[in-house]
Motif scaffolding. Structure first.
Motif, PDB file in Angstrom:
ATOM      1  N   ALA A   1     -14.274  12.601   0.728  1.00 15.49           N
ATOM      2  CA  ALA A   1     -14.810  11.516   0.134  1.00 15.49           C
ATOM      3  C   ALA A   1     -15.342  11.730  -0.950  1.00 15.49           C
ATOM      4  N   SER A   2     -15.752  12.708  -0.555  1.00 13.74           N
ATOM      5  CA  SER A   2     -16.501  13.252  -2.667  1.00 13.74           C
ATOM      6  C   SER A   2     -15.747  13.711  -3.536  1.00 13.74           C
ATOM      7  N   LYS A   3     -14.007  13.923  -3.569  1.00 19.54           N
ATOM      8  CA  LYS A   3     -13.312  13.313  -4.367  1.00 19.54           C
ATOM      9  C   LYS A   3     -12.997  12.115  -4.600  1.00 19.54           C
ATOM     10  N   CYS A   4     -12.986  11.430  -3.776  1.00 16.03           N
ATOM     11  CA  CYS A   4     -12.568   9.987  -3.964  1.00 16.03           C
ATOM     12  C   CYS A   4     -13.494   9.510  -5.130  1.00 16.03           C
ATOM     13  N   ASP A   5     -15.085   9.759  -4.577  1.00 16.60           N
ATOM     14  CA  ASP A   5     -16.095   9.461  -4.950  1.00 16.60           C
ATOM     15  C   ASP A   5     -16.155  10.013  -6.583  1.00 16.60           C
ATOM     16  N   LYS A   6     -15.378  11.392  -7.074  1.00 18.30           N
ATOM     17  CA  LYS A   6     -15.398  11.836  -8.396  1.00 18.30           C
ATOM     18  C   LYS A   6     -14.807  11.216  -9.351  1.00 18.30           C
ATOM     19  N   VAL A   7     -13.190  11.728  -8.529  1.00 20.85           N
ATOM     20  CA  VAL A   7     -12.542  10.622  -9.273  1.00 20.85           C
ATOM     21  C   VAL A   7     -12.073   9.449  -9.972  1.00 20.85           C
ATOM     22  N   LYS A   8     -12.859   8.677  -9.243  1.00 17.50           N
ATOM     23  CA  LYS A   8     -13.368   7.609  -8.939  1.00 17.50           C
ATOM     24  C   LYS A   8     -11.959   6.380  -8.175  1.00 17.50           C
ATOM     25  N   GLY A   9     -11.396   6.870  -6.620  1.00 17.55           N
ATOM     26  CA  GLY A   9     -10.310   7.069  -6.308  1.00 17.55           C
ATOM     27  C   GLY A   9     -10.029   5.030  -5.890  1.00 17.55           C
ATOM     28  N   PHE A  10     -11.239   4.738  -5.401  1.00 15.58           N
ATOM     29  CA  PHE A  10     -10.970   3.673  -5.460  1.00 15.58           C
ATOM     30  C   PHE A  10     -10.675   2.267  -6.726  1.00 15.58           C
ATOM     31  N   GLU A  11     -12.143   2.956  -7.681  1.00 14.13           N
ATOM     32  CA  GLU A  11     -11.580   1.768  -9.050  1.00 14.13           C
ATOM     33  C   GLU A  11     -10.114   1.967  -9.499  1.00 14.13           C
ATOM     34  N   VAL A  12      -9.782   3.424  -9.698  1.00 11.75           N
ATOM     35  CA  VAL A  12      -8.551   3.587 -10.202  1.00 11.75           C
ATOM     36  C   VAL A  12      -7.527   2.358  -9.208  1.00 11.75           C
ATOM     37  N   ILE A  13      -7.611   2.339  -8.051  1.00 16.05           N
ATOM     38  CA  ILE A  13      -6.289   1.839  -7.075  1.00 16.05           C
ATOM     39  C   ILE A  13      -6.372   0.579  -6.648  1.00 16.05           C
ATOM     40  N   ALA A  14      -7.162  -0.048  -6.533  1.00 13.91           N
ATOM     41  CA  ALA A  14      -7.684  -0.988  -6.440  1.00 13.91           C
ATOM     42  C   ALA A  14      -7.085  -2.683  -6.511  1.00 13.91           C
ATOM     43  N   PRO A  15      -6.972  -2.181  -8.608  1.00 15.42           N
ATOM     44  CA  PRO A  15      -6.352  -3.005  -9.544  1.00 15.42           C
ATOM     45  C   PRO A  15      -4.867  -3.441  -9.338  1.00 15.42           C
ATOM     46  N   ASP A  16      -4.059  -2.280  -8.504  1.00 19.10           N
ATOM     47  CA  ASP A  16      -2.997  -2.784  -8.230  1.00 19.10           C
ATOM     48  C   ASP A  16      -3.190  -3.333  -6.203  1.00 19.10           C
ATOM     49  N   LEU A  17      -3.424  -3.719  -5.511  1.00 20.03           N
ATOM     50  CA  LEU A  17      -3.677  -3.889  -4.675  1.00 20.03           C
ATOM     51  C   LEU A  17      -3.577  -5.245  -4.663  1.00 20.03           C
ATOM     52  N   ARG A  18      -2.649  -5.982  -3.931  1.00 20.37           N
ATOM     53  CA  ARG A  18      -2.726  -7.448  -3.347  1.00 20.37           C
ATOM     54  C   ARG A  18      -1.358  -7.564  -2.405  1.00 20.37           C
ATOM     55  N   VAL A  19      -1.321  -8.828  -2.290  1.00 16.14           N
ATOM     56  CA  VAL A  19      -0.418  -9.972  -1.233  1.00 16.14           C
ATOM     57  C   VAL A  19       0.629 -10.341  -1.992  1.00 16.14           C
ATOM     58  N   ASP A  20       2.207  -9.976  -1.374  1.00 10.56           N
ATOM     59  CA  ASP A  20       3.083 -11.266  -2.416  1.00 10.56           C
ATOM     60  C   ASP A  20       3.030 -12.383  -1.751  1.00 10.56           C
ATOM     61  N   GLU A  21       4.148 -12.687  -2.865  1.00 20.70           N
ATOM     62  CA  GLU A  21       4.725 -14.069  -2.504  1.00 20.70           C
ATOM     63  C   GLU A  21       4.571 -14.106  -0.253  1.00 20.70           C
ATOM     64  N   ASN A  22       5.494 -13.634   0.282  1.00 16.12           N
ATOM     65  CA  ASN A  22       5.188 -13.367   1.776  1.00 16.12           C
ATOM     66  C   ASN A  22       4.075 -13.366   2.258  1.00 16.12           C
ATOM     67  N   GLY A  23       2.749 -12.614   1.235  1.00 20.39           N
ATOM     68  CA  GLY A  23       1.753 -12.071   2.811  1.00 20.39           C
ATOM     69  C   GLY A  23       1.322 -10.490   2.406  1.00 20.39           C
ATOM     70  N   VAL A  24       2.728  -9.832   2.398  1.00 22.55           N
ATOM     71  CA  VAL A  24       2.782  -8.481   2.578  1.00 22.55           C
ATOM     72  C   VAL A  24       1.676  -7.640   1.260  1.00 22.55           C
ATOM     73  N   ALA A  25       1.342  -6.998   1.995  1.00 20.93           N
ATOM     74  CA  ALA A  25       0.784  -6.351   0.950  1.00 20.93           C
ATOM     75  C   ALA A  25       0.927  -4.732   0.552  1.00 20.93           C
ATOM     76  N   ARG A  26       0.367  -5.068  -0.675  1.00 19.18           N
ATOM     77  CA  ARG A  26       1.518  -3.709  -1.882  1.00 19.18           C
ATOM     78  C   ARG A  26       0.616  -3.228  -2.123  1.00 19.18           C
ATOM     79  N   TRP A  27       1.002  -1.818  -2.543  1.00 25.75           N
ATOM     80  CA  TRP A  27       0.224  -1.499  -3.837  1.00 25.75           C
ATOM     81  C   TRP A  27       1.772  -1.246  -4.862  1.00 25.75           C
ATOM     82  N   LYS A  28       0.925  -1.972  -6.098  1.00 23.58           N
ATOM     83  CA  LYS A  28       1.913  -2.077  -7.090  1.00 23.58           C
ATOM     84  C   LYS A  28       3.034  -2.611  -6.476  1.00 23.58           C
ATOM     85  N   ASP A  29       4.577  -2.036  -6.002  1.00 25.05           N
ATOM     86  CA  ASP A  29       5.571  -2.395  -5.452  1.00 25.05           C
ATOM     87  C   ASP A  29       6.020  -2.268  -3.983  1.00 25.05           C
TER      88      ASP A  29
END
Length: 239
Positions: free
Chosen positions: A189-217
């Motif tokens: 948790a401390s490392k994730c906070d330090k490197v802003k892990g969620f903020e870095v990763i979240a922009p590439d989290l999505r659901v596709d045309e079938n509703g499947v959750a993906r990070w990038k592809d």
């Protein structure tokens, strides 16, 4: 015996006088005392060699960071959870305060702004995905130890739809959700906070045309490889 001449007598007298004076001088001269040899100085004691200073201990190398290079979705500690109890926040009208079982000794207290989208009855016993390695945050006086993963979309009338990303049907609390084929472990948790892990990763989290959750592809799956799906939202962000 013939008489000596006056000159001979004088020579004899001088000779006798010289002998007599020599003896007197010798008798009168004090005996010279030999000086005692000076005592030799004792040799100086050699100084003891200085003790060598112990070498300074080498500084320990800093521990390697939990992750090197660009972060991927596995930096997030995503786990299956189930809401064991839920209530509305006392003062924040949009917040629910939940107790969520994520496979630990005790449920996690988590606050979610889902009052506009779910009733209390819909929240109770709901299975969902929790981000577990976020730094605790105070939300209007309630300390939240994580967040739930939801998909969203903006409707034509300008309103929003928000819904949980459902974990696989056969999953249980504590099961890890990760990027398919990725092997990295979550950050602390401390490392994730330090490197802003969620903020870095979240922009590439999505659901596709079938509703499947993906990070990038890359699909988000449980240990058995089963995918996570949003009930109705398609091609929308996940946060």
């Amino acid at each position: 015996m013939s008489k000596k001449s006056a000159l001979e007598l004088l020579d004899t007298w001088i000779a006798e006088l010289e002998v007599s004076v020599g003896k007197s001088a010798a008798a009168a001269a004090p005996a010279q005392v030999e000086k005692a040899p000076k005592a030799e100085k004792a040799p100086k004691a050699e100084k003891a060699p200085k003790a060598e200073k112990a070498p300074k201990a080498e500084k320990k190398a800093a521990p390697a960071p939990a992750a090197d290079g660009p972060l991927n979705v596995n930096a997030l500690d995503l786990r299956v959870g189930i809401i064991r109890s839920v209530k509305k926040h006392e003062t924040a009208e949009k917040l629910y305060c939940e107790e969520i079982d994520v496979g630990e000794e005790a449920p996690r207290a988590i606050a979610s702004g889902l009052v506009p989208y779910y009733t209390l009855e819909q929240m109770q016993d709901r299975k969902l995905i929790v981000v577990c390695n976020l730094k605790p945050r105070n939300l209007v006086g309630f300390k939240s130890h994580g967040m739930v993963l939801c998909a969203s979309k903006t409707n034509e009338d300008g309103t929003s739809t928000v819904e949980f990303v459902d974990p696989p049907a056969g999953s249980k609390p504590g099961d890890r959700i990760s990027g398919e084929s990725l092997t990295e472990e979550p950050l602390t948790a401390s490392k994730c906070d330090k490197v802003k892990g969620f903020e870095v990763i979240a922009p590439d989290l999505r659901v596709d045309e079938n509703g499947v959750a993906r990070w990038k592809d890359i699909r988000l799956v449980d240990p058995a490889g089963n995918e996570c799906i949003a009930p109705t939202i398609r091609n929308g962000p996940v946060h």
